[in-house]
Structure formats: structure tokens, C-alpha cells
Design an enzyme around this catalytic site. Structure first.
Site, PDB file in Angstrom:
ATOM      1  CB  CYS A 106      41.179  39.046  40.853  1.00  0.00           C
ATOM      2  SG  CYS A 106      42.788  39.858  40.876  1.00  0.00           S
TER       3      CYS A 106
ATOM      4  CG  HIS B 272      36.145  41.326  43.504  1.00  0.00           C
ATOM      5  ND1 HIS B 272      36.931  40.198  43.448  1.00  0.00           N
ATOM      6  CD2 HIS B 272      36.887  42.323  42.966  1.00  0.00           C
ATOM      7  CE1 HIS B 272      38.099  40.513  42.887  1.00  0.00           C
ATOM      8  NE2 HIS B 272      38.093  41.787  42.601  1.00  0.00           N
TER       9      HIS B 272
ATOM     10  CD  GLU C 111      31.561  43.321  44.880  1.00  0.00           C
ATOM     11  OE1 GLU C 111      32.574  43.793  45.441  1.00  0.00           O
ATOM     12  OE2 GLU C 111      31.242  42.114  44.960  1.00  0.00           O
TER      13      GLU C 111
ATOM     14  CE  LYS D  47      39.285  39.425  46.856  1.00  0.00           C
ATOM     15  NZ  LYS D  47      37.841  39.199  46.548  1.00  0.00           N
TER      16      LYS D  47
ATOM     17  CG  HIS E 185      42.823  40.348  45.971  1.00  0.00           C
ATOM     18  ND1 HIS E 185      42.320  39.123  45.572  1.00  0.00           N
ATOM     19  CD2 HIS E 185      42.559  41.222  44.954  1.00  0.00           C
ATOM     20  CE1 HIS E 185      41.790  39.257  44.365  1.00  0.00           C
ATOM     21  NE2 HIS E 185      41.920  40.513  43.975  1.00  0.00           N
TER      22      HIS E 185
ATOM     23  CG  PHE F 173      44.164  43.496  36.654  1.00  0.00           C
ATOM     24  CD1 PHE F 173      43.367  44.257  37.489  1.00  0.00           C
ATOM     25  CD2 PHE F 173      45.547  43.589  36.797  1.00  0.00           C
ATOM     26  CE1 PHE F 173      43.920  45.095  38.447  1.00  0.00           C
ATOM     27  CE2 PHE F 173      46.115  44.421  37.755  1.00  0.00           C
ATOM     28  CZ  PHE F 173      45.310  45.179  38.581  1.00  0.00           C
TER      29      PHE F 173
END
Lengths: 78, 419
Positions: free
Chosen positions: B170, B311, B322, B342, B347, B406
Site C-alpha cells: 500500500c 494513510h 498514525e 480513503k 483503499h 504490509f
């Protein structure tokens, strides 16, 4: 025109995205119809699927025009 | 190092095909989420996604035939088609169509994807199982591998500079923009097409991400409320698809040809969590170091940041970590706005960082920050303005955009208004 010729031309039109009038028996897949080497591999696979035959690699190499394909399939398909 | 600016934008998103329609709908607070109708989802825990509106779906619908011939579309996975469409838009927007050998050699492509052609890999696996190896198409491999987005775009437009691809889950889109900017800064290219593309909406991906417990499963009957970053009821992300592409250009090169300059890429930071394959580090240190590196590179004080495109995927763990890392970065700084787009687009995985870099550029252009939809009840208290529900007009000169992936891979970009 034979039934086999019709089916071959239909596959060529679909796979190469060319106009049906251009798909004459003398038309060469690479020189006249804009195919590349991968397109010709896929065309042979499509013929195998449509006519339920196996086309060995050495035979596939001799199929360079629409007419070559029709002749091979007239001789080898059931 | 040479300065790098943004001179062209292109995108295909769940909010529509094109930058203008996507941005307008984003600012209006529209959501791209809906129940998945393209395939059977009845046995999946997550039955919703943010899909690109296709065909006759009205204004903004994506017409793939306008960009890629139907016979060529058949040979590739949709992520490549999206990349080609967004690239064509971006080059038109930048009015950059190199024809000389020198200009072509000075223009490169760096488009990444998180997963690439997973849909086509699934289909070919079924063919192999049912019909055997002789039925695997010669276009199977070149239509699925990730760097073929960059390859196809370079072939379509004659771009003979660096041809590269990023695969960092991502964070892909942000890494692609940052790395491409570095290639220009170091003199490897004068112009780069950079971004990400993803086409993950299929049964296999939904099953896989659901197994990781990453997807929202509690809003199948209310898809547009499912992506709700920072809200106490959030329960996972909503999958999206599409592509975002930016034309990056060396500053003097852009000025010399009279190009419109949207913004300057002034900061880029990278870090690794070294913690877990899917969970972010609980101390948020990876995110903090990544943002700090970008701030240092930009040569700014954290307090100069006006807007943060977070994010913020709407997962229970990630959003708060975050936010804490941002609070640590900013210290006592006040007046920053931070939102997660998002909440509207879903996403887009490997394309997310790229479309969000574009949103960051547009926030600077229009002096407006997009909203965080569905943020009814923040799960934690914060002094940071999370821009709930509605877009907000405000000064936007410096924007930070975060992406975390990830594997614990983090990327931050900083864009600044060019006076």
C-alpha cells in the site's frame, strides 16, 4: 468457401482485431495482419480449441497465412 | 540536487475517470462504495468495494476503449488498462508528447502495483487445472506482471528513459512518486510518469484480505458508511481499484517549455517497521521516522505543514497509530488539517499513494482540503482537525501525504506550493 475457412477467418478477425475483408487466404498473419510472434502462438491455440485438434510446434511454424491454417485444419480436423 | 515539480495529472478512480470529476466528487463528499455486483459475493464476509464506474454508468464513467484497443485489453489485467488511461490523461494535461530522440530518452516511466494481475493469475490457474498447459495464453505472463504497466505506457508513448516499477504493497504509489522524483533530481531523467495502478476487486483478493482481517465486514448493508477512518465504529478497509499518474519534471525543464506547474515535490521519506507482516508497529515509530525523514529532506519545520493526507485506511489499529505518530511529529503545532480520502475512494492499495499525491496537489491548487467521510465519533481525542464530513477552505501551501504497507514499509511525500 468451406465451413472450416469461415471459422478460421472468424477467429483471425476476433483475435487480431482486423477487418474481415483483409483476411484473405493469402494474408500473412505477421506481414499483412499486424500480428506479432505471441499473437501467432495464441492464434494456433485458438484453432486447436475451435477444431479440437492438437497442432504440434513444428506444424505450427508452417502456418503463416490464413490459407496455411485452412489447409492444415481441412487435412487434420475430424 | 535538481528541483522537481508536478506538471501533469491523470487518474481513474471509483469516483470517476479523470482528475476533474474525481476531485469534484471528493470535495462534494461523495463515496465510491457499493455492493459488489460483478461476481458472487454471497459467501464472502466482505461484500462491498469501491469499483470504477464503467460503460454507460453516466458522467465520469470509464470508457476503456477510448484508451486501449479492445483486442489489447483482452491480453492484460485491468490494472494495466487503468495505468495506460491515467498516463494518457497525465501526458495530455502536461502537454508533453515527446517526439525527438532526445526528449523521448529523457522521459521515463515508474508505475507500480501492489499485487498486479491477480485476477488473470486466478483465471489462468483454473484453465491450467481444467484444460492443461497447452491452453495457457502467451499473453498470460506479460499481461499480469507488475512492470508491464510501465512497459506498456512506454511503448504507447515512445518514452525511452528509465523504465521501472515499485512493489511495496500500500506504499507503492508514494514510493513510485518519490523514487521517480529522485531519478529526476539526480539527473537520470528530465521527465517521469510516476504512480500506481491496481485491479484487486475479485473473489480471490476479497477472500485473502478478509482472511487477514483487514476488510470491513460490518457494513455490507450500508456500503457508503463502511470506510470511516478515525471513527469509533470502523472495522476495516474497503477495497478500491484504479490508477493515479503524475508527470514529474525538472523545474528548469518545465519553466523553459512554459509548462503549468502545480506544485513542487520537496520531501520524500522512507522507513521500515521491522515488526510484523501485516500489523503496524504499536509505537508508530516507523511512521514517525518516515515523516521525519521527509520533513528533513524538505528542509521545513513540521509546523509549516498545512494539510496531511493520511494513510488512514479505517482499520481499528492503524488509524490511531498514525494519528499518534503525527502528534509526535507536530508537537505543540496547531492549525494542521488531516483527512483520509480513503473514506470516499476506498483503499486502492498500490495506487492509493499516487491518487493521494494528486489530491495533495489539488488541495494546494484550490486551497481546499477534502473531508473524512463518516467520522461521526472520533475514537480518540486530538487537537488535530480531522475534517469530518465536509471539505474545508483554508490555506494550503505545504502538504504531507502518508502511505504505509504490509511488510512494514512506509513512505511520506511532501509537496509545496510554487510561488
Amino acid at each position: 468457401m468451406s465451413d472450416i475457412a469461415d471459422r478460421v477467418k472468424k477467429i483471425v478477425v476476433e483475435h487480431l482485431g482486423v477487418e474481415a475483408e483483409k483476411v484473405t487466404e493469402n494474408a500473412n498473419f505477421i506481414d499483412d495482419l499486424g500480428a506479432d510472434s505471441l499473437d501467432t502462438v495464441e492464434l494456433v491455440m485458438a484453432f486447436e480449441e475451435e477444431f479440437n485438434v492438437e497442432i504440434p510446434d513444428d506444424a505450427a511454424e508452417t502456418i503463416q497465412t490464413v490459407g496455411d491454417a485452412i489447409k492444415f485444419l481441412e487435412k487434420n480436423s475430424a | 540536487m535538481r528541483r522537481v515539480v508536478v506538471t501533469g495529472l491523470g487518474m481513474v478512480t471509483p469516483l470517476g475517470s479523470g482528475v476533474d470529476i474525481t476531485w469534484r466528487r471528493l470535495i462534494e463528499g461523495q463515496s465510491g462504495a457499493a455492493r459488489v455486483e460483478a461476481f458472487d459475493v454471497s459467501d464472502l464476509p466482505c461484500r462491498i468495494a469501491c469499483s470504477i464506474p464503467l460503460g454507460n454508468a453516466g458522467e465520469g464513467a470509464f470508457d476503456a476503449d477510448a484508451y486501449v484497443e479492445p483486442k489489447e485489453q483482452r491480453k492484460v489485467d485491468p490494472f494495466i488498462v487503468y495505468a495506460m488511461a491515467a498516463s494518457a490523461q497525465a501526458l495530455d494535461d502536461a502537454d508533453w508528447h515527446p517526439t525527438s530522440y532526445e526528449d523521448q530518452a529523457a522521459t521515463g516511466v515508474l508505475i507500480g502495483s501492489g499485487i498486479g494481475g491477480i485476477g488473470g493469475i486466478y483465471d489462468a490457474s483454473v484453465t491450467l487445472f481444467e484444460k492443461g498447459p497447452r491452453r495457457i495464453s502467451p499473453f498470460f505472463i506479460p499481461g499480469r506482471i507488475i512492470n508491464l504497466a510501465s512497459g506498456q505506457v512506454s511503448i504507447a508513448h515512445g518514452l525511452k528513459g528509465p523504465n521501472h516499477a515499485v512493489v511495496t504493497a500500500c506504499s507503492t504509489g508514494a514510493h513510485a512518486v518519490g523514487d521517480a522524483a529522485r531519478l529526476i533530481a539526480l539527473g537520470d531523467a528530465d521527465v517521469m510518469l510516476a504512480g500506481g495502478a491496481e485491479s484487486p476487486i475479485n473473489r480471490l483478493s476479497l477472500a485473502g484480505f478478509a482472511a487477514c482481517r483487514a476488510l470491513s465486514t460490518g457494513f455490507n448493508d450500508r456500503p457508503q458508511q463502511a470506510s470511516r477512518p478515525y471513527d469509533r465504529d470502523r472495522d476495516g478497509f474497503v477495497m478500491g481499484e484504479g490508477a493515479g499518474i503524475l508527470v514529474l519534471e525538472e523545474y528548469e525543464h518545465a519553466k523553459a517549455r512554459g509548462a503549468r506547474i502545480y506544485a513542487e515535490v520537496v520531501g520524500y521519506g522512507l522507513s521500515g517497521d521491522a515488526y510484523h507482516i501485516t500489523s503496524p508497529s504499536p509505537d508508530g515509530d516507523g511512521a514517525f521516522r518516515c515523516m521525519s525523514a521527509a520533513v528533513k529532506r524538505a528542509g521545513i519545520a513540521p509546523a509549516e505543514i498545512d494539510y496531511i493526507n493520511a494513510h488512514g485506511t479505517s482499520t481499528p489499529l492503524g488509524d490511531e497509530l498514525e494519528l499518534k505518530a503525527v502528534e509526535r511529529l507536530l508537537g505543540e503545532a496547531e492549525g494542521v488539517s488531516m483527512s483520509s480520502t480513503k473514506s470516499a475512494t476506498g483503499h486502492l492499495l498500490g495506487a492509493a499513494g499516487a491518487i493521494e499525491a494528486i489530491f495533495s496537489v489539488l488541495a494546494i491548487r484550490d486551497q481546499i482540503v477534502p473531508p473524512t467521510l463518516n467520522l461521526d465519533n472520533p475514537s480518540v481525542e486530538t487537537a488535530i482537525d480531522l475534517v469530518p464530513h465536509e471539505a474545508k477552505r483554508r490555506k494550503v501551501d505545504v502538504v504531507l501525504s502518508n502511505s504505509f504497507g504490509f511488510g512494514g514499509t512506509n513512505a511520506s511525500l511532501i509537496l509545496r506550493r510554487v510561488a
